[in-house]
Design an enzyme around this catalytic site. Structure first.
Site, mmCIF file in Angstrom:
data_model
loop_
_atom_site.group_PDB
_atom_site.id
_atom_site.type_symbol
_atom_site.label_atom_id
_atom_site.label_comp_id
_atom_site.label_asym_id
_atom_site.label_seq_id
_atom_site.Cartn_x
_atom_site.Cartn_y
_atom_site.Cartn_z
ATOM 1 N N HIS A 1 2.451 3.368 -9.109
ATOM 2 C CA HIS A 1 2.215 1.945 -9.379
ATOM 3 C C HIS A 1 3.384 1.335 -10.150
ATOM 4 O O HIS A 1 3.778 0.197 -9.898
ATOM 5 C CB HIS A 1 0.903 1.752 -10.145
ATOM 6 C CG HIS A 1 -0.302 2.162 -9.346
ATOM 7 N ND1 HIS A 1 -0.473 1.783 -8.030
ATOM 8 C CD2 HIS A 1 -1.386 2.922 -9.659
ATOM 9 C CE1 HIS A 1 -1.618 2.289 -7.578
ATOM 10 N NE2 HIS A 1 -2.181 2.987 -8.545
ATOM 11 N N ASP B 1 0.833 -1.206 0.000
ATOM 12 C CA ASP B 1 0.000 0.000 0.000
ATOM 13 C C ASP B 1 0.866 1.253 0.000
ATOM 14 O O ASP B 1 1.972 1.257 0.531
ATOM 15 C CB ASP B 1 -0.915 -0.025 1.243
ATOM 16 C CG ASP B 1 -2.107 0.896 1.094
ATOM 17 O OD1 ASP B 1 -2.372 1.377 -0.020
ATOM 18 O OD2 ASP B 1 -2.784 1.148 2.115
ATOM 19 N N LEU C 1 9.487 -21.311 -4.625
ATOM 20 C CA LEU C 1 8.610 -20.337 -3.956
ATOM 21 C C LEU C 1 7.178 -20.410 -4.503
ATOM 22 O O LEU C 1 6.974 -20.407 -5.720
ATOM 23 C CB LEU C 1 9.175 -18.928 -4.187
ATOM 24 C CG LEU C 1 8.310 -17.751 -3.717
ATOM 25 C CD1 LEU C 1 8.268 -17.672 -2.196
ATOM 26 C CD2 LEU C 1 8.822 -16.430 -4.296
HETATM 27 C C1 IPE Z 1 -5.629 -2.679 -0.320
HETATM 28 O O1 IPE Z 1 -5.231 -1.358 -0.451
HETATM 29 C C2 IPE Z 1 -5.595 -3.353 -1.654
HETATM 30 C C3 IPE Z 1 -4.280 -3.536 -2.246
HETATM 31 C C4 IPE Z 1 -3.134 -3.239 -1.684
HETATM 32 C C5 IPE Z 1 -4.281 -4.120 -3.551
HETATM 33 P P1 IPE Z 1 -6.303 -0.181 -0.622
HETATM 34 O O2 IPE Z 1 -5.517 1.062 -0.747
HETATM 35 O O3 IPE Z 1 -7.244 -0.502 -1.708
HETATM 36 O O4 IPE Z 1 -7.092 -0.259 0.757
HETATM 37 P P2 IPE Z 1 -7.993 0.838 1.482
HETATM 38 O O5 IPE Z 1 -8.981 1.332 0.472
HETATM 39 O O6 IPE Z 1 -7.079 1.919 1.931
HETATM 40 O O7 IPE Z 1 -8.618 0.117 2.630
HETATM 41 C C1 IPE Z 2 -1.495 0.203 -3.404
HETATM 42 O O1 IPE Z 2 -1.274 1.577 -3.418
HETATM 43 C C2 IPE Z 2 -1.717 -0.380 -4.768
HETATM 44 C C3 IPE Z 2 -3.097 -0.785 -5.046
HETATM 45 C C4 IPE Z 2 -4.113 -0.687 -4.228
HETATM 46 C C5 IPE Z 2 -3.350 -1.324 -6.369
HETATM 47 P P1 IPE Z 2 -2.483 2.600 -3.444
HETATM 48 O O2 IPE Z 2 -2.840 2.864 -4.858
HETATM 49 O O3 IPE Z 2 -3.594 2.127 -2.585
HETATM 50 O O4 IPE Z 2 -1.784 3.880 -2.827
HETATM 51 P P2 IPE Z 2 -2.404 4.879 -1.765
HETATM 52 O O5 IPE Z 2 -2.871 4.063 -0.607
HETATM 53 O O6 IPE Z 2 -3.530 5.586 -2.432
HETATM 54 O O7 IPE Z 2 -1.270 5.780 -1.420
HETATM 55 MG MG MG Z 3 -4.054 2.393 -0.612
#
Ligand code: IPE
Ligand code: IPE
Ligand code: MG
Length: 251
Positions: free
Chosen positions: A45, A28, A142
């Site tokens: 990303h 995240d 793995l």
């Molecule tokens: C969880 O992260 C999903 C992934 C890392 C793929 P999100 O960024 O979507 O989660 P919330 O919305 O903060 O709970």
């Molecule tokens: C995690 O990073 C990747 C996915 C959920 C695909 P985010 O896109 O949720 O990044 P933040 O949380 O908005 O910074």
């Molecule tokens: Mg996120």
């Protein structure tokens, strides 16, 4: 000292006998990482994919049995079409570019989530995912599980439905259903339960990830944003795991 790189020292401090068998990671913070640089979220990303490569390689080097990463949740479709499109593009690129090497490294790929339930227009992604699963299914290194179009509640409901179907057809009796049989209907069937769950970027929630499998997982969170989560940060997390006292309800 050049000959004792930081990496080697970290390895010495890690006790290879006490590594988690199954590590799960909620990657995240990509969006915030990019925004802090004045860049669009999709830039984060892209950087996140680089971090993922390093963490997969390191898990493999350490001899970890299973690594499950949260790549896209069943709720992430709520994001803008632009962001979803970019993520799906990266997914396809990742599997196109990395599959040969992962296969050479004896990595077995599983996808946790509803591949066939992905929206229309993602047929190339769907076939790349199926191809990766098929090609690596005989591998013994793995276990790399990629959670994609994944929701933990949806997974539990799906397992219940499959068991109900088997019971209704007379194949099993409802009384026979136990934890092992239930776990056998999850996407993670045959894999050990999650020992260690890492979430980057400071958020303290599960976001619908591996709700069943994390029953006794040790939870670790760090403020590091996913694109900055490198092997040193991973080693630090694993060291923290090794200092935990897991009791499983005992004393
Ligand atoms: C969880 O992260 C999903 C992934 C890392 C793929 P999100 O960024 O979507 O989660 P919330 O919305 O903060 O709970
Ligand atoms: C995690 O990073 C990747 C996915 C959920 C695909 P985010 O896109 O949720 O990044 P933040 O949380 O908005 O910074
Ligand atoms: Mg996120």
């Amino acid at each position: 000292m050049a000959i004792f790189g930081k990496d080697d020292r970290e390895h010495v401090r890690l006790d290879r006998e006490k590594l988690p068998r199954h590590v799960a990671i909620i990657m995240d913070g990509n969006g915030r990482w990019a925004q802090r640089r004045g860049m669009p979220r999709t830039f984060g990303h892209k950087a996140g994919v680089e971090a993922l490569r390093e963490i997969i390689r390191h898990s493999d080097d350490l001899g970890i049995e299973a690594l499950t990463i949260y790549a896209f949740s069943s709720e992430n479709w709520k994001r803008s079409a632009e962001e979803v499109g970019a993520l799906m593009g990266l997914l396809l690129e990742y599997f196109t570019k990395e599959l040969d090497e992962l296969h050479r490294e004896n990595v077995r790929i599983r996808i946790l989530g509803d591949i066939d339930g992905m929206p229309k227009g993602l047929e190339r992604q769907q076939s790349a995912l199926h191809a990766a699963i098929d090609r690596t299914q005989g591998n013994t290194g793995l276990n790399l599980n990629i959670a994609l179009n994944y929701g933990g509640q949806q997974e539990i409901v799906r397992a219940a439905r499959q068991l109900a179907r088997r019971a209704a057809s007379g194949e099993i009796a409802p009384e026979e259903i136990d934890q092992a049989m239930f776990a056998g209907e999850l996407y993670t069937a045959g894999l050990p339960e999650v020992d260690f769950l890492i979430r980057t970027s400071g958020e303290m929630r599960l976001s619908n990830f591996l709700l069943y499998q994390c029953a006794y997982a040790e939870f670790y969170q760090t403020d590091v944003l996913w694109p900055d989560f490198d092997r040193d940060a991973y080693d630090e997390a694993l060291l923290a795991y090794q200092r935990r006292n897991r009791r499983f309800g005992g004393v």
